[in-house]
Motif scaffolding. Structure first.
Motif, PDB file in Angstrom:
ATOM      1  N   ILE A 183       0.884  -1.160   0.000  1.00  0.00           N
ATOM      2  CA  ILE A 183       0.000   0.000   0.000  1.00  0.00           C
ATOM      3  C   ILE A 183       0.921   1.209   0.000  1.00  0.00           C
ATOM      4  O   ILE A 183       1.816   1.323   0.836  1.00  0.00           O
ATOM      5  CB  ILE A 183      -0.901   0.006   1.247  1.00  0.00           C
ATOM      6  N   THR A 184       0.720   2.097  -0.957  1.00  0.00           N
ATOM      7  CA  THR A 184       1.668   3.207  -1.106  1.00  0.00           C
ATOM      8  C   THR A 184       0.942   4.514  -1.411  1.00  0.00           C
ATOM      9  O   THR A 184      -0.193   4.501  -1.894  1.00  0.00           O
ATOM     10  CB  THR A 184       2.688   2.896  -2.234  1.00  0.00           C
ATOM     11  N   ASN A 185       1.606   5.627  -1.138  1.00  0.00           N
ATOM     12  CA  ASN A 185       1.047   6.920  -1.534  1.00  0.00           C
ATOM     13  C   ASN A 185       1.829   7.513  -2.702  1.00  0.00           C
ATOM     14  O   ASN A 185       1.679   8.672  -3.037  1.00  0.00           O
ATOM     15  CB  ASN A 185       0.993   7.889  -0.351  1.00  0.00           C
ATOM     16  N   ALA A 186       2.702   6.684  -3.296  1.00  0.00           N
ATOM     17  CA  ALA A 186       3.457   7.151  -4.460  1.00  0.00           C
ATOM     18  C   ALA A 186       2.591   6.979  -5.704  1.00  0.00           C
ATOM     19  O   ALA A 186       2.255   5.864  -6.081  1.00  0.00           O
ATOM     20  CB  ALA A 186       4.755   6.355  -4.597  1.00  0.00           C
ATOM     21  N   ALA A 187       2.247   8.116  -6.331  1.00  0.00           N
ATOM     22  CA  ALA A 187       1.327   8.074  -7.478  1.00  0.00           C
ATOM     23  C   ALA A 187       2.081   7.861  -8.770  1.00  0.00           C
ATOM     24  O   ALA A 187       3.131   8.456  -8.998  1.00  0.00           O
ATOM     25  CB  ALA A 187       0.521   9.362  -7.531  1.00  0.00           C
ATOM     26  N   TYR A 188       1.540   6.977  -9.632  1.00  0.00           N
ATOM     27  CA  TYR A 188       2.117   6.748 -10.956  1.00  0.00           C
ATOM     28  C   TYR A 188       1.354   7.514 -12.027  1.00  0.00           C
ATOM     29  O   TYR A 188       1.814   7.650 -13.139  1.00  0.00           O
ATOM     30  CB  TYR A 188       2.097   5.258 -11.306  1.00  0.00           C
ATOM     31  N   SER A 189       0.112   7.917 -11.693  1.00  0.00           N
ATOM     32  CA  SER A 189      -0.727   8.571 -12.702  1.00  0.00           C
ATOM     33  C   SER A 189      -1.565   9.640 -11.995  1.00  0.00           C
ATOM     34  O   SER A 189      -1.683   9.631 -10.769  1.00  0.00           O
ATOM     35  CB  SER A 189      -1.636   7.533 -13.367  1.00  0.00           C
TER      36      SER A 189
ATOM     37  N   GLU B 251      -4.721  10.073 -11.609  1.00  0.00           N
ATOM     38  CA  GLU B 251      -5.845   9.633 -10.775  1.00  0.00           C
ATOM     39  C   GLU B 251      -5.386   8.988  -9.465  1.00  0.00           C
ATOM     40  O   GLU B 251      -6.192   8.751  -8.573  1.00  0.00           O
ATOM     41  CB  GLU B 251      -6.816   8.706 -11.546  1.00  0.00           C
ATOM     42  N   GLU B 252      -4.077   8.702  -9.367  1.00  0.00           N
ATOM     43  CA  GLU B 252      -3.557   8.148  -8.117  1.00  0.00           C
ATOM     44  C   GLU B 252      -3.093   9.241  -7.156  1.00  0.00           C
ATOM     45  O   GLU B 252      -2.757   8.962  -6.017  1.00  0.00           O
ATOM     46  CB  GLU B 252      -2.389   7.189  -8.415  1.00  0.00           C
ATOM     47  N   GLU B 253      -3.038  10.493  -7.633  1.00  0.00           N
ATOM     48  CA  GLU B 253      -2.594  11.621  -6.809  1.00  0.00           C
ATOM     49  C   GLU B 253      -3.411  11.720  -5.521  1.00  0.00           C
ATOM     50  O   GLU B 253      -4.638  11.706  -5.559  1.00  0.00           O
ATOM     51  CB  GLU B 253      -2.767  12.953  -7.567  1.00  0.00           C
ATOM     52  N   GLY B 254      -2.733  11.824  -4.407  1.00  0.00           N
ATOM     53  CA  GLY B 254      -3.423  12.034  -3.132  1.00  0.00           C
ATOM     54  C   GLY B 254      -4.179  10.832  -2.631  1.00  0.00           C
ATOM     55  O   GLY B 254      -4.960  10.916  -1.689  1.00  0.00           O
ATOM     56  N   LYS B 255      -3.991   9.687  -3.282  1.00  0.00           N
ATOM     57  CA  LYS B 255      -4.716   8.476  -2.866  1.00  0.00           C
ATOM     58  C   LYS B 255      -3.749   7.470  -2.272  1.00  0.00           C
ATOM     59  O   LYS B 255      -2.533   7.602  -2.412  1.00  0.00           O
ATOM     60  CB  LYS B 255      -5.379   7.833  -4.104  1.00  0.00           C
ATOM     61  N   LEU B 256      -4.306   6.457  -1.643  1.00  0.00           N
ATOM     62  CA  LEU B 256      -3.529   5.288  -1.250  1.00  0.00           C
ATOM     63  C   LEU B 256      -3.684   4.284  -2.387  1.00  0.00           C
ATOM     64  O   LEU B 256      -4.805   3.996  -2.806  1.00  0.00           O
ATOM     65  CB  LEU B 256      -4.065   4.682   0.037  1.00  0.00           C
ATOM     66  N   VAL B 257      -2.584   3.781  -2.889  1.00  0.00           N
ATOM     67  CA  VAL B 257      -2.672   2.845  -4.008  1.00  0.00           C
ATOM     68  C   VAL B 257      -2.389   1.434  -3.504  1.00  0.00           C
ATOM     69  O   VAL B 257      -1.390   1.195  -2.817  1.00  0.00           O
ATOM     70  CB  VAL B 257      -1.685   3.224  -5.127  1.00  0.00           C
ATOM     71  N   ILE B 258      -3.313   0.514  -3.819  1.00  0.00           N
ATOM     72  CA  ILE B 258      -3.138  -0.876  -3.406  1.00  0.00           C
ATOM     73  C   ILE B 258      -2.579  -1.658  -4.598  1.00  0.00           C
ATOM     74  O   ILE B 258      -3.208  -1.745  -5.649  1.00  0.00           O
ATOM     75  CB  ILE B 258      -4.471  -1.476  -2.933  1.00  0.00           C
ATOM     76  N   GLN B 259      -1.389  -2.182  -4.414  1.00  0.00           N
ATOM     77  CA  GLN B 259      -0.731  -2.961  -5.471  1.00  0.00           C
ATOM     78  C   GLN B 259      -1.009  -4.441  -5.193  1.00  0.00           C
ATOM     79  O   GLN B 259      -0.674  -4.947  -4.114  1.00  0.00           O
ATOM     80  CB  GLN B 259       0.776  -2.694  -5.419  1.00  0.00           C
TER      81      GLN B 259
ATOM     82  N   ILE C 253      -7.752 -12.939 -12.797  1.00  0.00           N
ATOM     83  CA  ILE C 253      -7.529 -12.532 -14.187  1.00  0.00           C
ATOM     84  C   ILE C 253      -6.050 -12.620 -14.548  1.00  0.00           C
ATOM     85  O   ILE C 253      -5.667 -12.360 -15.683  1.00  0.00           O
ATOM     86  CB  ILE C 253      -8.086 -11.115 -14.477  1.00  0.00           C
ATOM     87  N   GLY C 254      -5.224 -12.930 -13.553  1.00  0.00           N
ATOM     88  CA  GLY C 254      -3.803 -13.112 -13.822  1.00  0.00           C
ATOM     89  C   GLY C 254      -3.079 -11.824 -14.171  1.00  0.00           C
ATOM     90  O   GLY C 254      -2.226 -11.809 -15.047  1.00  0.00           O
ATOM     91  N   LYS C 255      -3.434 -10.730 -13.522  1.00  0.00           N
ATOM     92  CA  LYS C 255      -2.812  -9.442 -13.840  1.00  0.00           C
ATOM     93  C   LYS C 255      -2.439  -8.681 -12.585  1.00  0.00           C
ATOM     94  O   LYS C 255      -3.097  -8.808 -11.558  1.00  0.00           O
ATOM     95  CB  LYS C 255      -3.823  -8.580 -14.619  1.00  0.00           C
ATOM     96  N   GLN C 256      -1.394  -7.877 -12.683  1.00  0.00           N
ATOM     97  CA  GLN C 256      -1.069  -6.939 -11.608  1.00  0.00           C
ATOM     98  C   GLN C 256      -2.046  -5.769 -11.701  1.00  0.00           C
ATOM     99  O   GLN C 256      -2.359  -5.291 -12.797  1.00  0.00           O
ATOM    100  CB  GLN C 256       0.370  -6.425 -11.779  1.00  0.00           C
ATOM    101  N   ARG C 257      -2.533  -5.309 -10.550  1.00  0.00           N
ATOM    102  CA  ARG C 257      -3.444  -4.155 -10.584  1.00  0.00           C
ATOM    103  C   ARG C 257      -3.005  -3.136  -9.552  1.00  0.00           C
ATOM    104  O   ARG C 257      -2.405  -3.468  -8.541  1.00  0.00           O
ATOM    105  CB  ARG C 257      -4.881  -4.604 -10.262  1.00  0.00           C
ATOM    106  N   ARG C 258      -3.296  -1.884  -9.845  1.00  0.00           N
ATOM    107  CA  ARG C 258      -3.085  -0.793  -8.884  1.00  0.00           C
ATOM    108  C   ARG C 258      -4.429  -0.139  -8.658  1.00  0.00           C
ATOM    109  O   ARG C 258      -5.036   0.368  -9.593  1.00  0.00           O
ATOM    110  CB  ARG C 258      -2.074   0.211  -9.427  1.00  0.00           C
ATOM    111  N   ILE C 259      -4.896  -0.192  -7.437  1.00  0.00           N
ATOM    112  CA  ILE C 259      -6.232   0.329  -7.168  1.00  0.00           C
ATOM    113  C   ILE C 259      -6.141   1.499  -6.186  1.00  0.00           C
ATOM    114  O   ILE C 259      -5.721   1.326  -5.047  1.00  0.00           O
ATOM    115  CB  ILE C 259      -7.150  -0.784  -6.629  1.00  0.00           C
ATOM    116  N   PRO C 260      -6.485   2.712  -6.656  1.00  0.00           N
ATOM    117  CA  PRO C 260      -6.427   3.867  -5.757  1.00  0.00           C
ATOM    118  C   PRO C 260      -7.660   3.940  -4.866  1.00  0.00           C
ATOM    119  O   PRO C 260      -8.792   3.780  -5.331  1.00  0.00           O
ATOM    120  CB  PRO C 260      -6.398   5.058  -6.728  1.00  0.00           C
ATOM    121  N   VAL C 261      -7.440   4.145  -3.575  1.00  0.00           N
ATOM    122  CA  VAL C 261      -8.555   4.268  -2.618  1.00  0.00           C
ATOM    123  C   VAL C 261      -8.236   5.419  -1.649  1.00  0.00           C
ATOM    124  O   VAL C 261      -7.115   5.913  -1.608  1.00  0.00           O
ATOM    125  CB  VAL C 261      -8.774   2.966  -1.809  1.00  0.00           C
TER     126      VAL C 261
END
Lengths: 135, 674
Positions: free
Chosen positions: B470-476, B478-486, B492-500
């Motif tokens: 769980i990180t606050n480092a934004a890659y895009s 829409e991830e600015e100011g969010k917590l991103v769950i990696q 589905i067999g994929k890596q996902r980044r979910i901002p919350v």
């Protein structure tokens, strides 16, 4: 061929039940070991082991619960401390310390029990009869 | 065979066929004929073989021989003594023979079932029978000791489990001492908001029980107290309890609350409010606390720290504040003890990549319970750490610290259901988008899976995968100011980044930090994970290996509320069945000291796992308390002058058994050589 005579002192709660478990699973092992049930491996004093050798046993086994699993909470801690000292004493008196084995077998470990018995019987069979070494 | 000493005993030997279980491998007729002849010098007067010795006809055979042939010792060679020793002991007792004059030889589990060679199996059976005969002639009649049961019961831990156990026992008319180390009973359940799967309010179902326990005439409540020492044994425990000073005179306090209103010192409440709220230096943890009396927190009270203030004392209408109060040590007598000490929450700070303690809006499950609780610090509003913003997206992570070889291997049992409950509460209270991250969804109890189905239909996003970071480092943007769950979404067999906006960590349950010390105090043992060990995992789940000490609830392993309540009641039932007996039989095979030869070295005293051996300083001799002795014989193995012996496992008995087996083995050896 020489068949060694072995006495196994087994604690009532883990190892003796482990032997029963091996039986229930019909795991075959050599018949040389005769089992004597004691409440706890901590009950086995060095004198009992020495007396067993005096009666001509080619090997002696002391089996107890795993450390931490002892039915009497810490009875086997004494075994774990006592038996290595006894092995030193056996060596000092000219008895091959390999003739005494200490191991931990739980009630669930039927397979381990049969392996421990097989291995020890093989090991003792490779040694000369105990009485001959004492002549 | 040549006995060491001629025996006067008359031994009967019975070889069981066990259908074909034994007879199929061992030549039972040969063993019985051999025993009758070769073991006659060792005292055998009759040897028989029979199809099923454990059948009523087999038992009658023994009884008849005892009466007609005047047998004084009996040996049965059949299955494991763990199976039928009680059966044959009873048969002997019925015929008037002391049950301890019976010995069993295990020729099924330890011979016929494990030996392929029939000749060898028969020889082994002969050796085992000879061993048993050698032993049995040295056995002594023993009588079981009976001790009376004190009907009072100690319950340790005032959570839902302890409350349930206390009420069951108290309602049956017996005295209960309920010890709790916090100022109020209630435990973790008092902190929760809703309970799964019914979503009824936790306080609404708990507080009536707390009130009942607090007002029960048979329950003595000892809160803000801890057990210091336990002595004695089943039926007769003496327990020393430290009642910590509350600095409140309970006899005149009315629980009006003026003291904590007037107290100027605000303290972060790390216990009940999980660090989210404040309490005063004089406080009750929550409004419905039982008992209603507050405590003064010595370490935070301005008067105790600086010497001035006493605001509470000035305003107390009844003058109940007493700054001079001291800890009180009390001793009680009880017959049985129930441990219901509960669990600790896994410290999520131990997983640095989840950011708890570093990233403000990462919460633990207990914090979320307080947030969503209407009586909590936010009045039941789900806010971010700033206390005003509602989250628009929330991630809930399962198995934090559980099912993870780096932390705890076990499943914490409650987290799946708890997380699904959180998902529902977040949706209900904020309408936020909810993402649940799980490894496996485990909802096995009654109506639990229906709850899971319901949450799916509520539109919760269920993502199967273990969260990496769980990180606050934004890659895009829409991830600015969010917590991103990696996370790797394994479906589905994929890596996902979910901002919350908010993350809730469903932290696992772990054993109390001091579980080992408590276990030692009460003479029970802990598993590798420090949970208390029950006597049998399936058939005796609330008893322990120490008679009279029972465990219930989450101190024995992770458990939800229904399971804890069931165990609390179960432990109470076990205790009541013991109380109902009035007295209890204890092990007859105990150790005994020969005072003539005891040199007073005290080696045995330190070797005893049960503190059953006392050293009599006047006589300079050791003495065994028979009621405490469990008959392990560790002292016997330790005693240098051989002054201690263990009844039923004396040196003479063990050595004779060994010699019996050795003689037969040597006999066959020389026979082979010849």
């Amino acid at each position: 061929m020489y068949e060694p005579s072995i006495i196994g002192f087994l604690c009532n709660w883990c190892s003796y039940r482990g032997a029963d478990t091996a039986g229930m699973a019909r795991m075959k092992y050599p018949p040389n070991v005769k089992i004597i049930r004691v409440p706890c491996s901590g009950r086995i004093s060095p004198e009992l082991v020495l007396r067993t050798f005096r009666e001509g046993a080619d090997g002696v086994m002391v089996l107890g619960c795993h450390i931490g699993d002892c039915h009497y909470s810490t009875g086997n801690h004494r075994t774990a401390k006592r038996m290595p000292v006894l092995k030193k004493l056996l060596e000092y008196t000219g008895i091959d310390p390999e003739r005494l084995v200490i191991n931990w077998v739980s009630a669930a470990e039927g397979e381990k029990f049969s392996i421990v018995i097989k291995d020890f019987t093989e090991k003792i069979r490779a040694l000369p009869p105990f009485v001959e070494t004492m002549k | 065979m040549n006995p060491e000493k001629k025996t006067q005993e008359r031994v009967g030997v019975y070889i069981c066929h066990c259908g074909s279980n034994i007879a199929g491998v061992v030549d039972v007729a040969d063993v019985s004929a051999w025993a009758g002849k070769e073991l006659a010098p060792n005292g055998v007067v009759v040897a028989r073989d029979y199809k099923f010795m454990c059948s009523s006809l087999g038992q009658e055979l023994i009884e008849k021989d005892i009466k007609e042939l005047g047998l004084t010792r009996v040996v049965v060679a059949s299955c494991s003594p763990h199976l039928h020793e009680p059966t044959f002991r009873n048969a002997c007792a019925r015929a008037g023979l002391n049950p301890y004059l019976f010995e069993m030889s295990n020729i099924r589990e330890q011979d016929s079932w494990v030996t392929t060679d029939k000749v060898e199996a028969t020889k082994k059976a002969k050796a085992l029978v000879a061993a048993a005969v050698g032993r049995v002639v040295h056995q002594q009649p023993l009588n079981s000791l009976f001790v009376p049961i004190d009907p009072a019961v100690l319950v340790v831990g005032g959570g839902i489990t302890g409350i349930q156990a206390s009420l069951e026992i108290a309602n049956s008319g017996h005295k209960v001492y309920l010890v709790e180390r916090e100022p109020s009973i209630g435990g973790h359940m008092a902190q929760f908001d809703k309970t799964f799967p019914t979503l009824d309010c936790s306080a609404c179902i708990l507080t009536p029980k707390m009130f009942d326990a607090g007002n029960h005439k048979n329950i003595t409540m000892l809160t803000w107290s801890e057990v210091e020492k336990v002595e004695g044994y089943i039926g007769n425990f003496t327990v020393t309890i430290r009642k910590r000073a509350r600095f409140i005179d309970q006899s005149i306090c009315t629980g009006c609350g003026v003291c904590w209103e007037k107290c100027p010192k605000k303290v972060v409440d790390n216990v009940f409010e999980a660090g989210l709220g404040y309490r005063k230096a004089v406080y009750t943890p929550f409004p419905q606390a039982v008992p209603k009396f507050p405590v003064i927190d010595h370490d935070n009270c301005t008067f105790f720290q600086k010497g001035t203030c006493k605001a509470c004392q000035k305003f107390c209408p009844t003058g109940a504040i007493n700054f001079d109060q001291q800890d009180e040590i009390i001793t009680i007598k009880v017959g049985n003890i129930i441990l219901a000490t509960g669990f600790d929450l896994f410290d999520a700070r131990k997983i640095p990549n989840y950011g708890y303690g570093r990233l403000a809006n990462v919460f633990t499950s207990l914090e979320f319970e307080r947030l969503s609780n209407a009586a909590g610090p936010t009045g039941g509003k789900v806010y971010l750490r700033d206390g005003v913003t509602q989250p628009k997206a929330v991630g809930i992570i399962h198995c934090v610290g559980s099912r993870d070889k780096n932390y705890h291997n076990y499943c914490s049992a409650i987290c799946c259901m708890q997380s699904l409950k959180f998902a529902h509460l977040v949706k209900e209270k904020t309408g936020a988008e909810v993402y649940e991250f799980y490894i496996d969804m485990r909802t096995p109890a009654k109506t639990y899976d229906e709850f899971y189905q319901r949450i799916i239909h509520e539109g919760v996003n269920l993502i199967r995968g273990k969260v990496a970071e769980i990180t606050n480092a934004a890659y895009s943007p829409e991830e600015e100011g969010k917590l991103v769950i990696q996370v790797e979404d394994t479906l589905i067999g994929k890596q996902r980044r979910i901002p919350v906006d908010m993350v809730v960590l469903s932290a696992g349950l772990e054993a109390r930090h001091d579980a080992k010390k408590v276990a030692q105090k009460f003479g029970i043992s802990c598993s590798a994970d420090d949970w208390f060990i029950e006597r049998h995992p399936k058939l005796d789940p609330v008893a322990t290996m120490t008679d009279g000490v029972f465990v219930a609830g989450a101190c024995q392993g992770p458990k939800d509320i229904p399971a804890s309540v069931a165990q609390g009641a179960a432990a109470a039932a076990r205790v009541l069945s013991i109380i109902g007996q009035g007295e209890i039989e204890i092990e007859a095979a105990t150790a005994i000291v020969d005072e003539l030869t005891c040199v007073g070295c005290t080696q045995c005293v330190s070797s005893c796992p049960y503190q059953a051996i006392e050293f009599n300083t006047e006589k300079g001799k050791a003495h065994v308390n028979e009621a405490l002795c469990k008959g392990c014989g560790t002292c016997v193995g330790t005693c240098l002058p051989k002054s201690i012996s263990l009844k039923h496992f004396t040196d003479e008995q063990i050595v004779s058994e060994m010699i019996g087996a050795m003689q037969v083995m040597k006999y066959f050896q020389t026979e082979e050589v010849a």
